[in-house]
Design a protein around this motif. Sequence first.
Motif, mmCIF file in Angstrom:
data_model
loop_
_atom_site.group_PDB
_atom_site.id
_atom_site.type_symbol
_atom_site.label_atom_id
_atom_site.label_comp_id
_atom_site.label_asym_id
_atom_site.label_seq_id
_atom_site.Cartn_x
_atom_site.Cartn_y
_atom_site.Cartn_z
ATOM 1 N N GLU A 80 0.830 -1.153 -0.068
ATOM 2 C CA GLU A 80 0.555 -0.517 -0.104
ATOM 3 C C GLU A 80 0.818 1.314 -0.393
ATOM 4 O O GLU A 80 0.112 2.703 -0.001
ATOM 5 C CB GLU A 80 -0.598 0.016 1.271
ATOM 6 C CG GLU A 80 -2.157 -1.654 1.409
ATOM 7 C CD GLU A 80 -2.690 -0.980 -0.310
ATOM 8 O OE1 GLU A 80 -3.038 0.426 -0.232
ATOM 9 O OE2 GLU A 80 -3.566 -2.117 -0.730
ATOM 10 N N SER A 81 2.457 1.107 0.107
ATOM 11 C CA SER A 81 2.859 2.793 0.042
ATOM 12 C C SER A 81 2.960 3.399 -1.523
ATOM 13 O O SER A 81 2.848 2.614 -1.943
ATOM 14 C CB SER A 81 5.045 1.923 0.147
ATOM 15 O OG SER A 81 4.742 1.317 -0.874
ATOM 16 N N ASP A 82 3.524 4.596 -1.014
ATOM 17 C CA ASP A 82 3.595 5.173 -1.950
ATOM 18 C C ASP A 82 4.563 4.714 -3.405
ATOM 19 O O ASP A 82 4.363 5.044 -4.759
ATOM 20 C CB ASP A 82 3.557 6.632 -2.109
ATOM 21 C CG ASP A 82 2.252 6.956 -1.444
ATOM 22 O OD1 ASP A 82 0.717 6.016 -1.593
ATOM 23 O OD2 ASP A 82 1.930 8.332 -0.513
ATOM 24 N N ALA A 83 5.468 4.638 -2.988
ATOM 25 C CA ALA A 83 6.589 4.220 -3.644
ATOM 26 C C ALA A 83 7.725 3.490 -2.520
ATOM 27 O O ALA A 83 7.578 2.934 -2.191
ATOM 28 C CB ALA A 83 7.335 5.585 -4.256
ATOM 29 N N TYR A 84 8.009 2.859 -4.272
ATOM 30 C CA TYR A 84 9.229 1.567 -3.996
ATOM 31 C C TYR A 84 10.312 1.761 -4.424
ATOM 32 O O TYR A 84 10.994 1.544 -5.361
ATOM 33 C CB TYR A 84 8.555 -0.023 -4.542
ATOM 34 C CG TYR A 84 9.811 -1.558 -4.128
ATOM 35 C CD1 TYR A 84 10.110 -1.417 -2.602
ATOM 36 C CD2 TYR A 84 10.173 -1.608 -5.285
ATOM 37 C CE1 TYR A 84 10.695 -2.660 -2.600
ATOM 38 C CE2 TYR A 84 11.469 -2.744 -5.058
ATOM 39 C CZ TYR A 84 11.187 -3.237 -4.109
ATOM 40 O OH TYR A 84 12.096 -4.019 -3.458
ATOM 41 N N ASP A 85 11.794 1.846 -3.468
ATOM 42 C CA ASP A 85 12.657 1.926 -3.843
ATOM 43 C C ASP A 85 13.567 0.914 -3.277
ATOM 44 O O ASP A 85 13.672 -0.251 -2.672
ATOM 45 C CB ASP A 85 14.065 2.915 -2.674
ATOM 46 C CG ASP A 85 13.402 4.068 -2.516
ATOM 47 O OD1 ASP A 85 12.934 4.876 -3.764
ATOM 48 O OD2 ASP A 85 13.246 4.484 -1.714
ATOM 49 N N TYR A 86 14.476 0.239 -4.523
ATOM 50 C CA TYR A 86 15.433 -0.896 -4.338
ATOM 51 C C TYR A 86 16.582 -0.870 -5.357
ATOM 52 O O TYR A 86 16.585 0.293 -6.458
ATOM 53 C CB TYR A 86 14.442 -1.919 -5.161
ATOM 54 C CG TYR A 86 14.179 -1.556 -7.032
ATOM 55 C CD1 TYR A 86 14.750 -2.342 -8.000
ATOM 56 C CD2 TYR A 86 13.234 -0.921 -7.515
ATOM 57 C CE1 TYR A 86 14.715 -2.639 -8.953
ATOM 58 C CE2 TYR A 86 13.038 -0.205 -8.558
ATOM 59 C CZ TYR A 86 13.265 -1.303 -9.627
ATOM 60 O OH TYR A 86 13.600 -1.248 -10.914
ATOM 61 N N ARG A 87 17.639 -2.280 -5.984
ATOM 62 C CA ARG A 87 18.742 -1.484 -6.631
ATOM 63 C C ARG A 87 18.655 -2.798 -7.479
ATOM 64 O O ARG A 87 18.301 -3.763 -7.712
ATOM 65 C CB ARG A 87 19.893 -1.937 -6.062
ATOM 66 C CG ARG A 87 20.476 -0.686 -4.809
ATOM 67 C CD ARG A 87 22.302 -1.113 -3.827
ATOM 68 N NE ARG A 87 22.328 -0.083 -3.050
ATOM 69 C CZ ARG A 87 22.998 1.366 -3.460
ATOM 70 N NH1 ARG A 87 23.350 1.025 -4.850
ATOM 71 N NH2 ARG A 87 23.073 2.069 -2.775
ATOM 72 N N CYS A 88 18.386 -2.393 -8.729
ATOM 73 C CA CYS A 88 18.752 -3.211 -9.436
ATOM 74 C C CYS A 88 19.835 -4.510 -9.236
ATOM 75 O O CYS A 88 20.591 -4.205 -8.584
ATOM 76 C CB CYS A 88 19.395 -2.794 -11.269
ATOM 77 S SG CYS A 88 20.740 -2.507 -11.714
ATOM 78 N N HIS A 89 20.154 -5.660 -10.344
ATOM 79 C CA HIS A 89 21.003 -6.448 -9.910
ATOM 80 C C HIS A 89 22.264 -5.612 -10.560
ATOM 81 O O HIS A 89 23.200 -6.493 -10.307
ATOM 82 C CB HIS A 89 20.795 -7.421 -11.579
ATOM 83 C CG HIS A 89 20.486 -7.111 -12.949
ATOM 84 N ND1 HIS A 89 22.120 -7.458 -13.903
ATOM 85 C CD2 HIS A 89 20.192 -6.218 -13.878
ATOM 86 C CE1 HIS A 89 22.114 -6.785 -14.421
ATOM 87 N NE2 HIS A 89 21.312 -6.518 -15.000
ATOM 88 N N ALA A 90 22.732 -5.274 -11.311
ATOM 89 C CA ALA A 90 23.996 -4.493 -11.743
ATOM 90 C C ALA A 90 24.148 -3.120 -9.533
ATOM 91 O O ALA A 90 25.450 -2.310 -10.281
ATOM 92 C CB ALA A 90 24.212 -3.814 -12.707
ATOM 93 N N GLY A 91 23.265 -2.918 -9.643
ATOM 94 C CA GLY A 91 23.674 -2.410 -7.640
ATOM 95 C C GLY A 91 22.981 -0.446 -7.874
ATOM 96 O O GLY A 91 23.330 0.206 -7.427
ATOM 97 N N ILE A 92 22.665 -0.533 -8.638
ATOM 98 C CA ILE A 92 21.902 1.172 -9.869
ATOM 99 C C ILE A 92 20.499 1.297 -8.496
ATOM 100 O O ILE A 92 18.994 0.164 -9.386
ATOM 101 C CB ILE A 92 21.649 1.114 -11.047
ATOM 102 C CG1 ILE A 92 22.580 0.771 -12.199
ATOM 103 C CG2 ILE A 92 21.047 2.501 -11.898
ATOM 104 C CD1 ILE A 92 24.152 1.947 -11.585
ATOM 105 N N CYS A 93 20.165 2.483 -7.849
ATOM 106 C CA CYS A 93 19.628 2.829 -7.135
ATOM 107 C C CYS A 93 17.988 2.790 -8.560
ATOM 108 O O CYS A 93 18.554 3.043 -9.502
ATOM 109 C CB CYS A 93 19.066 3.369 -6.630
ATOM 110 S SG CYS A 93 20.762 3.570 -5.146
#
Length: 103
Positions: A80-93
Amino acid sequence: MNNSATTQYLSFDSEQLGRLITNLYTLTGIRVNVLDTKGNKLYAHNNAKPFCELMNSDHEGHRRCLECDRLALEKCMSCESDAYDYRCHAGICEHILPIRYNG
């Protein structure tokens, strides 16, 4: 009607959306892609960073990029959050932000 089983598409002017996203990039340097709920690109910014271009030029690198995007989309849609931050497989935010219509 069960919203999870039904996908509603908004009618939009793709040229105007493209201009808006290009202007956003010009002003902020932030690249934006617009995806539907299934992960299909409705609009993709065409100014990728050289690192991402290199990663995507390799079949396996491209597959892994798509998989990261798919998993992030699933995660974002499941909470239910407004956004999701993550790192891709190569480490990019990366950051995914849902645009919801009627809830």
